[in-house]
Design a protein around this motif. Structure first.
Motif, PDB file in Angstrom:
ATOM      1  N   GLN A   7      39.447 -78.132 -33.982  1.00 18.81           N
ATOM      2  CA  GLN A   7      39.663 -76.729 -33.647  1.00 18.81           C
ATOM      3  C   GLN A   7      40.091 -76.003 -34.910  1.00 18.81           C
ATOM      4  O   GLN A   7      41.079 -76.373 -35.547  1.00 18.81           O
ATOM      5  N   GLY A   8      39.354 -74.967 -35.269  1.00 16.76           N
ATOM      6  CA  GLY A   8      39.688 -74.230 -36.484  1.00 16.76           C
ATOM      7  C   GLY A   8      39.228 -72.796 -36.411  1.00 16.76           C
ATOM      8  O   GLY A   8      38.681 -72.339 -35.400  1.00 16.76           O
ATOM      9  N   HIS A   9      39.440 -72.083 -37.501  1.00 11.61           N
ATOM     10  CA  HIS A   9      38.982 -70.696 -37.597  1.00 11.61           C
ATOM     11  C   HIS A   9      37.482 -70.673 -37.858  1.00 11.61           C
ATOM     12  O   HIS A   9      36.927 -71.586 -38.476  1.00 11.61           O
ATOM     13  N   SER A  10      36.824 -69.643 -37.401  1.00 12.26           N
ATOM     14  CA  SER A  10      35.401 -69.486 -37.695  1.00 12.26           C
ATOM     15  C   SER A  10      35.204 -69.286 -39.193  1.00 12.26           C
ATOM     16  O   SER A  10      35.975 -68.572 -39.845  1.00 12.26           O
ATOM     17  N   PRO A  11      34.157 -69.891 -39.770  1.00 11.12           N
ATOM     18  CA  PRO A  11      33.879 -69.650 -41.187  1.00 11.12           C
ATOM     19  C   PRO A  11      33.378 -68.246 -41.470  1.00 11.12           C
ATOM     20  O   PRO A  11      33.339 -67.832 -42.625  1.00 11.12           O
ATOM     21  N   ALA A  12      32.990 -67.508 -40.420  1.00 12.36           N
ATOM     22  CA  ALA A  12      32.597 -66.100 -40.550  1.00 12.36           C
ATOM     23  C   ALA A  12      31.563 -65.882 -41.651  1.00 12.36           C
ATOM     24  O   ALA A  12      31.650 -64.949 -42.439  1.00 12.36           O
ATOM     25  N   GLY A  13      30.575 -66.774 -41.712  1.00 11.39           N
ATOM     26  CA  GLY A  13      29.479 -66.614 -42.663  1.00 11.39           C
ATOM     27  C   GLY A  13      29.684 -67.279 -44.003  1.00 11.39           C
ATOM     28  O   GLY A  13      28.750 -67.317 -44.813  1.00 11.39           O
ATOM     29  N   ASP A  14      30.864 -67.809 -44.271  1.00 12.44           N
ATOM     30  CA  ASP A  14      31.125 -68.474 -45.554  1.00 12.44           C
ATOM     31  C   ASP A  14      30.707 -69.939 -45.412  1.00 12.44           C
ATOM     32  O   ASP A  14      31.506 -70.801 -45.024  1.00 12.44           O
ATOM     33  N   ILE A  15      29.458 -70.231 -45.729  1.00 10.68           N
ATOM     34  CA  ILE A  15      28.908 -71.564 -45.493  1.00 10.68           C
ATOM     35  C   ILE A  15      29.557 -72.603 -46.400  1.00 10.68           C
ATOM     36  O   ILE A  15      29.772 -73.753 -45.989  1.00 10.68           O
ATOM     37  N   SER A  16      29.899 -72.239 -47.616  1.00 13.99           N
ATOM     38  CA  SER A  16      30.575 -73.184 -48.509  1.00 13.99           C
ATOM     39  C   SER A  16      31.911 -73.619 -47.920  1.00 13.99           C
ATOM     40  O   SER A  16      32.256 -74.810 -47.923  1.00 13.99           O
ATOM     41  N   ALA A  17      32.658 -72.654 -47.409  1.00  7.98           N
ATOM     42  CA  ALA A  17      33.940 -72.972 -46.779  1.00  7.98           C
ATOM     43  C   ALA A  17      33.729 -73.805 -45.525  1.00  7.98           C
ATOM     44  O   ALA A  17      34.503 -74.732 -45.240  1.00  7.98           O
ATOM     45  N   ALA A  18      32.689 -73.491 -44.772  1.00  7.78           N
ATOM     46  CA  ALA A  18      32.388 -74.242 -43.558  1.00  7.78           C
ATOM     47  C   ALA A  18      32.102 -75.702 -43.883  1.00  7.78           C
ATOM     48  O   ALA A  18      32.601 -76.615 -43.218  1.00  7.78           O
ATOM     49  N   MET A  19      31.292 -75.936 -44.909  1.00  2.35           N
ATOM     50  CA  MET A  19      30.939 -77.303 -45.284  1.00  2.35           C
ATOM     51  C   MET A  19      32.166 -78.070 -45.787  1.00  2.35           C
ATOM     52  O   MET A  19      32.351 -79.249 -45.470  1.00  2.35           O
ATOM     53  N   ALA A  20      33.002 -77.411 -46.541  1.00  2.96           N
ATOM     54  CA  ALA A  20      34.214 -78.067 -47.031  1.00  2.96           C
ATOM     55  C   ALA A  20      35.116 -78.470 -45.874  1.00  2.96           C
ATOM     56  O   ALA A  20      35.680 -79.574 -45.851  1.00  2.96           O
ATOM     57  N   ALA A  21      35.251 -77.584 -44.885  1.00  2.81           N
ATOM     58  CA  ALA A  21      36.088 -77.892 -43.727  1.00  2.81           C
ATOM     59  C   ALA A  21      35.489 -79.023 -42.904  1.00  2.81           C
ATOM     60  O   ALA A  21      36.212 -79.897 -42.413  1.00  2.81           O
ATOM     61  N   LEU A  22      34.163 -79.027 -42.751  1.00  6.22           N
ATOM     62  CA  LEU A  22      33.507 -80.110 -42.018  1.00  6.22           C
ATOM     63  C   LEU A  22      33.739 -81.453 -42.700  1.00  6.22           C
ATOM     64  O   LEU A  22      34.032 -82.463 -42.040  1.00  6.22           O
ATOM     65  N   GLU A  23      33.588 -81.482 -44.010  1.00  5.61           N
ATOM     66  CA  GLU A  23      33.769 -82.736 -44.739  1.00  5.61           C
ATOM     67  C   GLU A  23      35.194 -83.258 -44.571  1.00  5.61           C
ATOM     68  O   GLU A  23      35.403 -84.454 -44.328  1.00  5.61           O
ATOM     69  N   THR A  24      36.163 -82.369 -44.690  1.00  6.06           N
ATOM     70  CA  THR A  24      37.565 -82.777 -44.535  1.00  6.06           C
ATOM     71  C   THR A  24      37.834 -83.314 -43.136  1.00  6.06           C
ATOM     72  O   THR A  24      38.475 -84.357 -42.959  1.00  6.06           O
ATOM     73  N   ALA A  25      37.341 -82.589 -42.119  1.00  7.56           N
ATOM     74  CA  ALA A  25      37.575 -83.004 -40.738  1.00  7.56           C
ATOM     75  C   ALA A  25      36.886 -84.332 -40.440  1.00  7.56           C
ATOM     76  O   ALA A  25      37.456 -85.210 -39.772  1.00  7.56           O
ATOM     77  N   LEU A  26      35.671 -84.509 -40.927  1.00  9.03           N
ATOM     78  CA  LEU A  26      34.951 -85.760 -40.704  1.00  9.03           C
ATOM     79  C   LEU A  26      35.654 -86.933 -41.388  1.00  9.03           C
ATOM     80  O   LEU A  26      35.787 -88.014 -40.805  1.00  9.03           O
ATOM     81  N   ASN A  27      36.111 -86.718 -42.596  1.00  8.45           N
ATOM     82  CA  ASN A  27      36.818 -87.790 -43.306  1.00  8.45           C
ATOM     83  C   ASN A  27      38.081 -88.209 -42.555  1.00  8.45           C
ATOM     84  O   ASN A  27      38.389 -89.402 -42.442  1.00  8.45           O
ATOM     85  N   ALA A  28      38.803 -87.223 -42.038  1.00 10.19           N
ATOM     86  CA  ALA A  28      40.027 -87.528 -41.301  1.00 10.19           C
ATOM     87  C   ALA A  28      39.711 -88.250 -39.990  1.00 10.19           C
ATOM     88  O   ALA A  28      40.377 -89.231 -39.619  1.00 10.19           O
ATOM     89  N   ALA A  29      38.686 -87.775 -39.274  1.00  9.36           N
ATOM     90  CA  ALA A  29      38.308 -88.407 -38.019  1.00  9.36           C
ATOM     91  C   ALA A  29      37.817 -89.834 -38.254  1.00  9.36           C
ATOM     92  O   ALA A  29      38.170 -90.761 -37.507  1.00  9.36           O
ATOM     93  N   GLY A  30      37.013 -90.010 -39.298  1.00 14.43           N
ATOM     94  CA  GLY A  30      36.517 -91.334 -39.618  1.00 14.43           C
ATOM     95  C   GLY A  30      37.631 -92.286 -40.009  1.00 14.43           C
ATOM     96  O   GLY A  30      37.651 -93.457 -39.602  1.00 14.43           O
ATOM     97  N   ALA A  31      38.580 -91.801 -40.797  1.00 16.18           N
ATOM     98  CA  ALA A  31      39.711 -92.633 -41.217  1.00 16.18           C
ATOM     99  C   ALA A  31      40.550 -93.068 -40.020  1.00 16.18           C
ATOM    100  O   ALA A  31      41.166 -94.138 -40.035  1.00 16.18           O
ATOM    101  N   ALA A  32      40.562 -92.251 -38.978  1.00 10.89           N
ATOM    102  CA  ALA A  32      41.318 -92.581 -37.769  1.00 10.89           C
ATOM    103  C   ALA A  32      40.521 -93.456 -36.809  1.00 10.89           C
ATOM    104  O   ALA A  32      41.027 -93.820 -35.741  1.00 10.89           O
TER     105      ALA A  32
END
Length: 254
Positions: A7-32
């Motif tokens: 659950q997070g804020h909408s990237p509101a069109g900032d695709i670079s920020a969206a991808m960075a947030a996805l990578e961080t969330a996936l890494n954390a989920a995978g580590a868990a």
């Protein structure tokens, strides 16, 4: 099965920020140890972005490869909501990748919500089911999950987990508080419901993302701020803990 939602804020069109947030969330989920991470609705480019059609992307584009690489690195699959460009049409879609980055499912929203969505998107016309670590799973998007006939139809097909990207906004707090838990309990299916929080344009999202289990329990639920939720769902439940409505329903002639 261990599942995650972000659950997070909408990237509101900032695709670079969206991808960075996805990578961080996936890494954390995978580590868990999570099998799959569910993201909000139209995460790319953002549900309430004013130029959805201009930012819609075809399935299999460069963005797809980037997210697939994130999944392989994290060892975690993803359910990603996005605006899909298909020729002259745009669909409110969700892509499912496994922990190797391979596509295992793709779904288009059936129940478009309100005049804005109906003007922007072409509606989907089919359910999509797939195997997730030996469990039959399906995708619905936001408004779809509020329709009991859709949930019942999937349960009748043997679906045990429904993964739901969503963009639920004020004043519809009853959906996260009551509707989604009731759908899970009444139809004996687990539901992973990933919402936004914060504001985007004229929308204020309610947060409240949750993992609702088939026995009516809620192993995890977010508040109104960014959160990564992870919960273990059992392979099965004691029969006496599950709804038998599908078997007990009496049809009364009109």
């Amino acid at each position: 099965m261990r599942l995650a939602l972000w659950q997070g804020h909408s990237p509101a069109g900032d695709i670079s920020a969206a991808m960075a947030a996805l990578e961080t969330a996936l890494n954390a989920a995978g580590a868990a140890g999570a099998t799959t991470l569910v993201t909000p609705e139209i995460y790319l480019p953002g549900y309430n972005h004013p130029a959805i059609a201009d930012h819609a992307q075809p399935r299999g584009g460069a963005w797809h490869g980037t997210v697939a690489a994130f999944c392989r690195k994290a060892g975690c699959g993803i359910v990603l909501g996005y605006a899909e460009r298909d020729g002259a049409t745009v669909c409110n879609s969700a892509l499912v990748l496994d922990d190797r980055g391979a596509q295992v499912a793709h779904y288009r929203k059936i129940q478009l919500y309100g005049p804005r969505e109906k003007a922007l998107y072409t509606q989907g016309d089919a359910y999509v089911t797939f195997d997730m670590n030996g469990t039959k799973a399906a995708i619905l998007i936001c408004y779809d999950i509020e329709f009991a006939p859709h949930v019942a139809a999937l349960a009748a097909q043997g679906v045990r987990i429904i993964l739901v990207p969503t963009a639920n906004m004020q004043p519809y707090t009853h959906v996260v508080r009551h509707t989604v838990p009731a759908m899970a309990a009444n139809h004996a299916v687990s539901i992973v419901y990933a919402n936004y929080c914060g504001s985007e344009g004229d929308l204020d999202y309610v947060g409240g993302s949750l993992i609702a289990a088939a026995d009516g329990s809620i192993p995890a639920q977010a508040g109104t701020t960014p959160a990564l939720l992870i919960a273990d769902l059992p392979e099965g439940y004691p029969e006496q803990h599950l709804s038998t409505q599908a078997l007990d329903l009496r049809t009364i002639p009109l």
